[in-house]
Write a protein that holds these residues in place. Structure first.
Motif, PDB file in Angstrom:
ATOM      1  N   VAL A  36      38.160  30.965  74.710  1.00 10.37           N
ATOM      2  CA  VAL A  36      39.272  30.061  74.857  1.00 10.37           C
ATOM      3  C   VAL A  36      39.705  29.568  73.558  1.00 10.37           C
ATOM      4  O   VAL A  36      40.856  29.489  72.748  1.00 10.37           O
ATOM      5  CB  VAL A  36      39.351  29.309  75.919  1.00 10.37           C
ATOM      6  CG1 VAL A  36      40.642  28.119  75.932  1.00 10.37           C
ATOM      7  CG2 VAL A  36      39.462  29.919  77.375  1.00 10.37           C
ATOM      8  N   ASP A  37      38.804  28.822  72.829  1.00 15.46           N
ATOM      9  CA  ASP A  37      38.943  28.224  71.472  1.00 15.46           C
ATOM     10  C   ASP A  37      39.254  29.259  70.637  1.00 15.46           C
ATOM     11  O   ASP A  37      40.134  28.636  69.498  1.00 15.46           O
ATOM     12  CB  ASP A  37      37.667  27.519  71.018  1.00 15.46           C
ATOM     13  CG  ASP A  37      37.474  26.193  72.127  1.00 15.46           C
ATOM     14  OD1 ASP A  37      38.311  25.923  72.738  1.00 15.46           O
ATOM     15  OD2 ASP A  37      36.131  25.675  72.195  1.00 15.46           O
ATOM     16  N   ASN A  38      38.918  30.240  70.748  1.00 17.31           N
ATOM     17  CA  ASN A  38      39.317  31.316  69.540  1.00 17.31           C
ATOM     18  C   ASN A  38      40.422  31.933  69.678  1.00 17.31           C
ATOM     19  O   ASN A  38      40.921  32.368  68.665  1.00 17.31           O
ATOM     20  CB  ASN A  38      38.181  32.542  69.408  1.00 17.31           C
ATOM     21  CG  ASN A  38      38.254  33.276  68.175  1.00 17.31           C
ATOM     22  OD1 ASN A  38      38.247  32.687  67.066  1.00 17.31           O
ATOM     23  ND2 ASN A  38      38.454  34.414  68.201  1.00 17.31           N
ATOM     24  N   ILE A  39      41.300  31.478  70.737  1.00 15.90           N
ATOM     25  CA  ILE A  39      42.771  31.929  70.862  1.00 15.90           C
ATOM     26  C   ILE A  39      43.361  31.327  69.730  1.00 15.90           C
ATOM     27  O   ILE A  39      44.130  31.669  69.104  1.00 15.90           O
ATOM     28  CB  ILE A  39      43.109  31.760  72.244  1.00 15.90           C
ATOM     29  CG1 ILE A  39      42.494  32.730  73.115  1.00 15.90           C
ATOM     30  CG2 ILE A  39      44.686  31.915  72.107  1.00 15.90           C
ATOM     31  CD1 ILE A  39      42.693  32.386  74.489  1.00 15.90           C
ATOM     32  N   GLU A  40      43.162  29.932  69.880  1.00 15.88           N
ATOM     33  CA  GLU A  40      43.984  29.235  68.634  1.00 15.88           C
ATOM     34  C   GLU A  40      43.240  29.359  67.307  1.00 15.88           C
ATOM     35  O   GLU A  40      44.082  29.817  66.304  1.00 15.88           O
ATOM     36  CB  GLU A  40      43.576  27.746  68.935  1.00 15.88           C
ATOM     37  CG  GLU A  40      44.405  26.793  67.910  1.00 15.88           C
ATOM     38  CD  GLU A  40      44.290  25.318  68.194  1.00 15.88           C
ATOM     39  OE1 GLU A  40      44.526  24.339  67.519  1.00 15.88           O
ATOM     40  OE2 GLU A  40      43.862  24.808  69.527  1.00 15.88           O
ATOM     41  N   LEU A  41      42.075  29.763  67.055  1.00 15.97           N
ATOM     42  CA  LEU A  41      41.502  30.081  65.846  1.00 15.97           C
ATOM     43  C   LEU A  41      41.792  31.443  65.285  1.00 15.97           C
ATOM     44  O   LEU A  41      42.114  31.539  64.142  1.00 15.97           O
ATOM     45  CB  LEU A  41      40.043  29.592  65.695  1.00 15.97           C
ATOM     46  CG  LEU A  41      39.222  30.005  64.661  1.00 15.97           C
ATOM     47  CD1 LEU A  41      39.667  28.859  63.341  1.00 15.97           C
ATOM     48  CD2 LEU A  41      37.562  29.868  64.617  1.00 15.97           C
ATOM     49  N   GLY A  42      41.585  32.298  66.068  1.00 16.36           N
ATOM     50  CA  GLY A  42      41.914  33.619  65.640  1.00 16.36           C
ATOM     51  C   GLY A  42      41.004  34.428  64.910  1.00 16.36           C
ATOM     52  O   GLY A  42      41.425  35.519  64.193  1.00 16.36           O
ATOM     53  N   ASP A  43      39.805  34.170  64.913  1.00 15.11           N
ATOM     54  CA  ASP A  43      38.570  34.882  64.391  1.00 15.11           C
ATOM     55  C   ASP A  43      38.404  36.211  64.736  1.00 15.11           C
ATOM     56  O   ASP A  43      38.071  36.387  66.049  1.00 15.11           O
ATOM     57  CB  ASP A  43      37.193  34.155  64.420  1.00 15.11           C
ATOM     58  CG  ASP A  43      36.194  34.540  63.535  1.00 15.11           C
ATOM     59  OD1 ASP A  43      36.088  34.353  62.306  1.00 15.11           O
ATOM     60  OD2 ASP A  43      35.366  35.618  63.946  1.00 15.11           O
ATOM     61  N   LYS A  44      38.627  37.279  64.045  1.00 16.87           N
ATOM     62  CA  LYS A  44      38.481  38.635  64.590  1.00 16.87           C
ATOM     63  C   LYS A  44      37.385  38.994  65.078  1.00 16.87           C
ATOM     64  O   LYS A  44      37.144  39.821  65.786  1.00 16.87           O
ATOM     65  CB  LYS A  44      38.774  39.592  63.389  1.00 16.87           C
ATOM     66  CG  LYS A  44      40.366  39.465  62.910  1.00 16.87           C
ATOM     67  CD  LYS A  44      41.202  39.858  64.396  1.00 16.87           C
ATOM     68  CE  LYS A  44      42.704  39.731  63.800  1.00 16.87           C
ATOM     69  NZ  LYS A  44      43.446  40.049  64.853  1.00 16.87           N
ATOM     70  N   THR A  45      35.978  38.575  64.270  1.00 18.12           N
ATOM     71  CA  THR A  45      34.754  38.981  64.931  1.00 18.12           C
ATOM     72  C   THR A  45      34.535  38.076  66.174  1.00 18.12           C
ATOM     73  O   THR A  45      34.042  39.096  66.964  1.00 18.12           O
ATOM     74  CB  THR A  45      33.606  38.244  63.867  1.00 18.12           C
ATOM     75  OG1 THR A  45      33.620  38.974  62.478  1.00 18.12           O
ATOM     76  CG2 THR A  45      32.083  38.857  64.196  1.00 18.12           C
ATOM     77  N   ILE A  46      34.810  36.992  66.537  1.00 17.54           N
ATOM     78  CA  ILE A  46      34.543  36.521  67.800  1.00 17.54           C
ATOM     79  C   ILE A  46      35.722  37.315  68.818  1.00 17.54           C
ATOM     80  O   ILE A  46      35.109  37.673  69.853  1.00 17.54           O
ATOM     81  CB  ILE A  46      35.051  34.979  67.615  1.00 17.54           C
ATOM     82  CG1 ILE A  46      33.883  34.240  66.739  1.00 17.54           C
ATOM     83  CG2 ILE A  46      34.804  34.433  69.239  1.00 17.54           C
ATOM     84  CD1 ILE A  46      34.065  32.812  66.745  1.00 17.54           C
ATOM     85  N   GLU A  47      36.532  37.372  68.491  1.00 18.45           N
ATOM     86  CA  GLU A  47      37.728  38.186  69.143  1.00 18.45           C
ATOM     87  C   GLU A  47      37.106  39.696  69.512  1.00 18.45           C
ATOM     88  O   GLU A  47      37.342  39.946  70.677  1.00 18.45           O
ATOM     89  CB  GLU A  47      38.996  38.404  68.744  1.00 18.45           C
ATOM     90  CG  GLU A  47      40.051  38.978  69.358  1.00 18.45           C
ATOM     91  CD  GLU A  47      41.553  38.911  68.539  1.00 18.45           C
ATOM     92  OE1 GLU A  47      42.026  39.964  68.477  1.00 18.45           O
ATOM     93  OE2 GLU A  47      41.684  38.066  68.008  1.00 18.45           O
TER      94      GLU A  47
END
Length: 97
Positions: A36-47
């Protein structure tokens, strides 16, 4: 190993499996928060990687739950078959002497 000691060990293993199950649930919740936090950040590896990790962890959590359910049933059956309640009563009486 006597029956009471075996039952106590079975109960201990059940508690440990329950602890592992709770830990797995906490890991799943943390992974979800990262996602959920990465939705805002947009890090591709995490995604790309987090959904795979979540899925594997969820499968492990399901497997642990299945083991726990089966083992708790075996523990209850062992208790009933060997009259563990009566053995515990007798042990308490013996300890009072």
């Amino acid at each position: 190993m006597d029956k009471l000691k075996k039952f106590e060990l079975m109960e201990k293993i059940s508690r440990e499996l329950e602890d592992v199950r709770h830990s797995q649930q906490a890991v799943l919740e943390k992974i979800g928060k990262i996602e959920v936090d990465n939705i805002e950040l947009g890090d591709k590896t995490i995604e790309e990687k987090i959904p795979e990790i979540y899925e594997r962890t969820a499968h492990n959590a399901d497997a642990i739950q299945a083991i726990l359910d089966s083992f708790q049933q075996k523990t209850e059956e062992f208790s009933d078959k060997n009259n563990i309640a009566k053995l515990k009563e007798q042990q308490e009486i013996n300890n009072l002497k």
